[in-house]
Design an enzyme around this catalytic site. Sequence first.
Site, short mmCIF file in Angstrom:
data_model
loop_
_atom_site.label_atom_id
_atom_site.label_comp_id
_atom_site.label_asym_id
_atom_site.label_seq_id
_atom_site.Cartn_x
_atom_site.Cartn_y
_atom_site.Cartn_z
N ASP A 49 88.54 -116.26 -9.95
CA ASP A 49 87.99 -116.49 -11.29
C ASP A 49 87.94 -117.98 -11.56
O ASP A 49 88.73 -118.74 -10.98
CB ASP A 49 88.83 -115.78 -12.36
CG ASP A 49 88.03 -115.46 -13.61
OD1 ASP A 49 87.63 -116.40 -14.32
OD2 ASP A 49 87.80 -114.27 -13.88
N GLU A 175 87.36 -97.02 -20.12
CA GLU A 175 88.54 -97.72 -20.64
C GLU A 175 89.58 -96.69 -21.06
O GLU A 175 89.27 -95.69 -21.69
CB GLU A 175 88.14 -98.63 -21.80
CG GLU A 175 87.27 -99.78 -21.35
CD GLU A 175 87.12 -100.85 -22.42
OE1 GLU A 175 88.10 -101.12 -23.14
OE2 GLU A 175 86.02 -101.42 -22.53
N ALA A 275 80.83 -85.37 -33.61
CA ALA A 275 80.10 -86.15 -34.61
C ALA A 275 81.05 -87.12 -35.28
O ALA A 275 82.22 -86.81 -35.50
CB ALA A 275 79.48 -85.22 -35.66
N CYS A 283 80.27 -101.82 -23.27
CA CYS A 283 79.34 -101.26 -22.28
C CYS A 283 78.16 -100.53 -22.90
O CYS A 283 77.02 -100.96 -22.76
CB CYS A 283 80.10 -100.33 -21.33
SG CYS A 283 81.23 -101.20 -20.21
#
Length: 458
Positions: A49, A175, A275, A283
Site C-alpha cells: 500500500d 461485510e 422492506a 459497494c
Amino acid sequence: MSTKRTSTTTPAAESAAQPLRLTVFGTGYLGATHAVAMAELGFDVIGVDVDQAKVDALAAGKVPFFEPGLPELLEKNLQTGRLRFTTDAASAVAGADVHFVCVGTPQQRTSHAANLAFVEAATSVIAQNLTQDAVIVGKSTVPVGTAARLRELVAGLVPAGVQAELIWNPEFLREGKAVDDTLHPDRIVLGGASAKAEAVMRAVYAGPIAEGSPVVVTDLPTAELVKVSANAFLATKISFINAIAGVCEAAGADVTVLADALGHDSRIGRQFLDAGLGFGGGCLPKDIRALMHRANELGAHRAGALLQQVDEINMGQRERVVDMALEACGGSVLNKRVGVLGAAFKPLTDDVRDSPALNVAAALHLRGAQVTVYDPEAGDTARRAFPTLGYGVSVEEAVEECDVLLVLTEWDQFVGADPQRLAALARTPRVIDARGKLAAAEWRAAGWEFTGLGRLAA
C-alpha cells in the site's frame, strides 16, 4: 461463451517446485481481508500500500476497520511469518508469482463513472517491477472493458524477457462475513485465463476448490460484469420490495407477511426481501451507478433506465423515513429529541459510507432535531463523518427522554431489546421500525406507538 467447471480434488499445484508467492496491492477492506485469507490458506503473502500508516497498523496486528474474525487471523499469520506488509512495491513484486490488484474504484466526483486511477496505478507498478513471469489478477470491481485496456497497458510496461498475463477474478465479499466468503467462496470466477494461468489460480484456490467451491471459467468481459450484475440484482430486489411496501401501506396490507409468503417460492427466496430504509455502503450504490453509466455508454439504455429507477426508489426510502419522523412529532422535529439506533449501513460492520441511517439522522438534525445516535461498532467512524450529530454510548442513552425513536440498523441488540424497559426511558414512547425487524405486537403491548414501512397500523 462462459463455461462452468468444477473440481473436488487438489489441482495442479502439486507439480509446483515451490509454494506460490503472492502480493496483494491495496490494503483497504478488500485487500487486507484477501491478504490475510491467502496467508491462512498457506501462501507467503506481501500486502502493498502507499499509505504508510495503514501498512504500519496492519504490520502491528491492528485492523483499521471492524470485521468479525479478521483481527485474530491477522495476528496468527503475522506470527507464522507468512504475512507481511510494505510500501516498497518494487521489492514486493520481485520474486512473486501472483499479484492481486485489490485497490478501490470509487465513484468519480463529476459523474457516475468509476474512478480507475488506483487500478491503473497499481497495475502499472506491478508490470514495471516484474522480474519473472507472473499472473496479474484483478479483483477490484471495474466497468466492463477495463481489463482489456489494462492488458494493453501491461504489455507496454513489462521488462524485456518477462511474460505477464492479466486475468480477472472478481471479489464477492459481504461485510460482516468477509473472512468466510474468502476462505469458503460460493463461486470462483476466472476471466480471460490461459490454461497456464488457470492452473496457477486453481493452485491458489486449491483449498476452497477441494471443499466444493465451483470454478466458473469465462472471458474477461463476463468476469468483469459478474460482480456488478450481482449487486445490481440484489439492489433491484431490495427496491422492488420497498416499492411494494408503498402499495401495502396504501392498501392496508402487511409487507412483512407478504415477503414471507413470497420467500417460500424457491424462484424468489426470502433474502433481501426486507422492506425498509434501503441499501447503502461502499459497494451497491456506486456499483449500480457505475453499471448504469457504462450501460448507457454501450447503448444498453434499458438496463440504464432500470437501474435509475432502482436508485431512485432506494433514495426515496430515506425521505420516507424522515417524513415518518416528522409526522410522529406533529409535523416538525424542531427542538424534539430523536433517538437513533444504528449508524452503520448494515450490522456487523463499522462502515458508514453512504449510510442510510446517518443520512436520515443528519436530515432530522438539519430540521432542528436534537439527535442522539448509538451504534455498537460504528460510533467512531460515524462521528468522524458527521461530527455535528450527538452520539450516545448505549441504547439507553439514545432512548432517554426521546420524543421518537428510530431503529435504522438491524443490530441484534436493537432487535432483541426489551421494549418494556425502554418505554420507561422515553419521553413519548414512539418508535419507527425502518428495518422491519421489530416485533410490532410486543412493542405495542409495552406501550409504544409503533409504525413501520409497509406495516399494518395498530
